[in-house]
Design a protein around this motif. Structure first.
Motif, mmCIF file in Angstrom:
data_model
loop_
_atom_site.group_PDB
_atom_site.id
_atom_site.type_symbol
_atom_site.label_atom_id
_atom_site.label_comp_id
_atom_site.label_asym_id
_atom_site.label_seq_id
_atom_site.Cartn_x
_atom_site.Cartn_y
_atom_site.Cartn_z
ATOM 1 N N TRP A 32 0.715 -1.376 0.060
ATOM 2 C CA TRP A 32 0.099 -0.074 0.109
ATOM 3 C C TRP A 32 0.817 1.022 -0.008
ATOM 4 C CZ3 TRP A 32 -3.885 -2.558 -1.138
ATOM 5 C CH2 TRP A 32 -4.283 -3.676 -0.394
ATOM 6 N N TRP A 96 -1.542 7.057 7.540
ATOM 7 C CA TRP A 96 -1.386 5.455 7.669
ATOM 8 C C TRP A 96 -1.390 5.643 9.241
ATOM 9 C CZ3 TRP A 96 2.497 4.719 11.121
ATOM 10 C CH2 TRP A 96 3.625 5.864 11.343
ATOM 11 N N ILE A 97 -1.993 4.270 9.732
ATOM 12 C CA ILE A 97 -1.924 3.942 10.959
ATOM 13 C C ILE A 97 -1.232 2.649 11.159
ATOM 14 C CG2 ILE A 97 -3.788 3.146 13.010
ATOM 15 C CD1 ILE A 97 -3.962 6.183 12.206
ATOM 16 N N ASN A 103 -8.136 -0.776 12.886
ATOM 17 C CA ASN A 103 -9.407 -1.165 13.133
ATOM 18 C C ASN A 103 -9.912 -0.641 14.389
ATOM 19 O OD1 ASN A 103 -10.045 -2.590 10.779
ATOM 20 N ND2 ASN A 103 -8.534 -3.906 11.189
ATOM 21 N N HIS A 106 -9.197 5.015 14.282
ATOM 22 C CA HIS A 106 -8.264 6.119 14.320
ATOM 23 C C HIS A 106 -8.178 6.852 12.996
ATOM 24 C CE1 HIS A 106 -7.234 5.565 18.557
ATOM 25 N NE2 HIS A 106 -6.968 4.146 18.399
ATOM 26 N N ASN A 135 -7.357 -1.525 -1.546
ATOM 27 C CA ASN A 135 -7.363 -1.130 -0.537
ATOM 28 C C ASN A 135 -8.621 -0.662 0.409
ATOM 29 O OD1 ASN A 135 -6.425 0.026 1.962
ATOM 30 N ND2 ASN A 135 -4.737 1.124 1.295
ATOM 31 N N LEU A 136 -9.316 -1.571 0.533
ATOM 32 C CA LEU A 136 -10.697 -1.362 1.000
ATOM 33 C C LEU A 136 -10.753 -0.595 2.420
ATOM 34 C CD1 LEU A 136 -12.607 -4.671 0.006
ATOM 35 C CD2 LEU A 136 -12.173 -2.714 -1.351
ATOM 36 N N ARG A 140 -13.092 2.772 2.972
ATOM 37 C CA ARG A 140 -14.031 2.916 4.031
ATOM 38 C C ARG A 140 -13.709 4.194 4.721
ATOM 39 N NH1 ARG A 140 -18.432 1.854 4.102
ATOM 40 N NH2 ARG A 140 -18.473 2.200 6.299
HETATM 41 C C1 LIG Z 1 -5.867 2.074 5.706
HETATM 42 C C2 LIG Z 1 -5.708 2.453 7.206
HETATM 43 C C3 LIG Z 1 -5.112 3.982 7.311
HETATM 44 C C4 LIG Z 1 -6.760 2.367 8.015
HETATM 45 O O1 LIG Z 1 -6.692 2.786 9.418
HETATM 46 P P1 LIG Z 1 -7.686 2.023 10.602
HETATM 47 O O2 LIG Z 1 -7.209 3.185 11.729
HETATM 48 O O3 LIG Z 1 -7.348 0.947 10.722
HETATM 49 O O4 LIG Z 1 -8.836 2.838 10.041
HETATM 50 P P2 LIG Z 1 -10.291 2.843 10.547
HETATM 51 O O5 LIG Z 1 -10.256 1.972 11.930
HETATM 52 O O6 LIG Z 1 -10.746 4.074 11.078
HETATM 53 O O7 LIG Z 1 -11.510 2.067 9.585
HETATM 54 C C5 LIG Z 1 -11.124 1.061 8.918
HETATM 55 C C6 LIG Z 1 -12.366 0.506 8.024
HETATM 56 O O8 LIG Z 1 -11.847 -0.545 7.390
HETATM 57 C C7 LIG Z 1 -12.903 -1.644 7.599
HETATM 58 N N1 LIG Z 1 -11.979 -2.663 7.279
HETATM 59 C C8 LIG Z 1 -11.143 -3.177 8.018
HETATM 60 N N2 LIG Z 1 -10.656 -4.413 7.346
HETATM 61 C C9 LIG Z 1 -11.345 -4.479 6.096
HETATM 62 C C10 LIG Z 1 -11.320 -5.591 5.047
HETATM 63 N N3 LIG Z 1 -10.168 -6.464 4.905
HETATM 64 N N4 LIG Z 1 -12.314 -5.243 4.071
HETATM 65 C C11 LIG Z 1 -13.088 -4.165 4.158
HETATM 66 N N5 LIG Z 1 -13.086 -3.401 5.051
HETATM 67 C C12 LIG Z 1 -12.196 -3.615 6.126
HETATM 68 C C13 LIG Z 1 -13.177 -1.456 9.159
HETATM 69 O O9 LIG Z 1 -14.360 -2.080 9.294
HETATM 70 C C14 LIG Z 1 -13.282 0.004 9.145
HETATM 71 O O10 LIG Z 1 -14.740 0.425 8.470
HETATM 72 P P3 LIG Z 1 -15.916 0.868 9.185
HETATM 73 O O11 LIG Z 1 -15.594 2.013 9.871
HETATM 74 O O12 LIG Z 1 -16.766 0.917 8.019
HETATM 75 O O13 LIG Z 1 -16.055 0.001 10.346
HETATM 76 C C15 LIG Z 1 -4.610 1.512 7.951
HETATM 77 O O14 LIG Z 1 -5.039 0.270 7.414
HETATM 78 C C16 LIG Z 1 -3.116 1.807 7.145
HETATM 79 O O15 LIG Z 1 -2.265 2.601 7.654
HETATM 80 N N6 LIG Z 1 -2.764 0.890 6.221
HETATM 81 C C17 LIG Z 1 -1.453 0.564 5.633
HETATM 82 C C18 LIG Z 1 -1.040 1.872 4.843
HETATM 83 C C19 LIG Z 1 -2.206 2.548 4.176
HETATM 84 O O16 LIG Z 1 -3.222 1.778 3.376
HETATM 85 N N7 LIG Z 1 -2.404 3.784 3.815
HETATM 86 C C20 LIG Z 1 -3.386 4.579 3.175
HETATM 87 C C21 LIG Z 1 -2.887 4.532 1.722
HETATM 88 S S1 LIG Z 1 -4.266 5.320 0.698
#
Ligand SMILES: CC(C)(COP(=O)(O)OP(=O)(O)OC[C@H]1O[C@@H](n2cnc3c(N)ncnc32)[C@H](O)[C@@H]1OP(=O)(O)O)[C@@H](O)C(=O)NCCC(=O)NCCS
Length: 175
Positions: A32, A96-97, A103, A106, A135-136, A140
């Protein structure tokens, strides 16, 4: 949602915490996030990067934030590519988190807070973002904050060794 989420401007002292997260999450983030030089994974490398981000902030082109939970740095949220001209007033949101804090809402809350910065502090009219098509979780986060997809940029970013398409997102902030 975790109500303890906060955002603030990044500081040089955040370098070590950010480097530690990025070292732990190298494999998890590989699909990602763009590949980075080895120095990116060190506190010194992050300190240099933070200085550049803060220079961008002084120039008005970047709002570089960190995401905090219980006052600990758990990620970054950045408004980049700021175009402050009166007829544009837009910026691009990225985030990013750390895997240890995902989940719990944040990212969703951090984007909500940075959208307020974009309107109240930066006076912007339009927010943009882009995600990998698969990147679902990131999608979201954007949908929950009122973003809509408006197109696909083909072969637009080199991720994990391949040029990937990006889904483009927009939210009109008003103002
Ligand atoms: C993308 C990212 C920032 C999300 O951070 P997070 O704090 O976990 O996000 P949140 O908890 O606010 O929300 C995650 C959402 O995804 C959903 N989700 C989690 N895993 C999932 C999956 N495999 N498929 C679909 N949805 C999913 C959660 O249910 C939540 O949705 P909801 O609010 O409708 O319940 C984090 O996963 C990350 O840093 N990933 C790696 C780097 C990245 O992808 N950066 C963004 C590049 S565009």
């Amino acid at each position: 949602m975790d109500s303890s989420t906060r955002v603030r401007l990044i500081e040089p002292a955040d370098a070590a915490a950010i480097a530690a997260h990025r070292v732990r999450d190298v494999e998890a983030f590989r699909p990602w996030e763009p590949a980075q030089p080895a120095r990116f994974l060190t506190a010194d490398g992050q300190a240099e990067r933070i200085e550049k981000l803060l220079a961008g902030h002084r120039a008005g082109t970047v709002w570089p934030g960190v995401v905090l939970a219980d006052d600990q740095v758990i990620g970054q949220v950045t408004v980049g590519g700021i175009l402050p001209q009166p007829h544009l007033r837009r910026g691009t949101v990225g985030y990013w988190i750390a895997s240890t804090a995902q989940n719990r809402g944040h990212a969703g809350r951090a984007v909500e807070l940075v959208l307020r910065v974009m309107t109240d502090e930066l006076g912007l009219h339009r927010a943009e973002a882009s995600t990998h098509l698969e990147n679902l979780p990131s999608q979201r986060v954007l949908r929950r904050n009122g973003f809509s997809p408006y197109g696909v940029a083909h072969s637009s970013i080199l991720l994990d060794g391949d040029w990937r398409d990006s889904l483009l997102w927009e939210r009109v902030l008003g103002g």
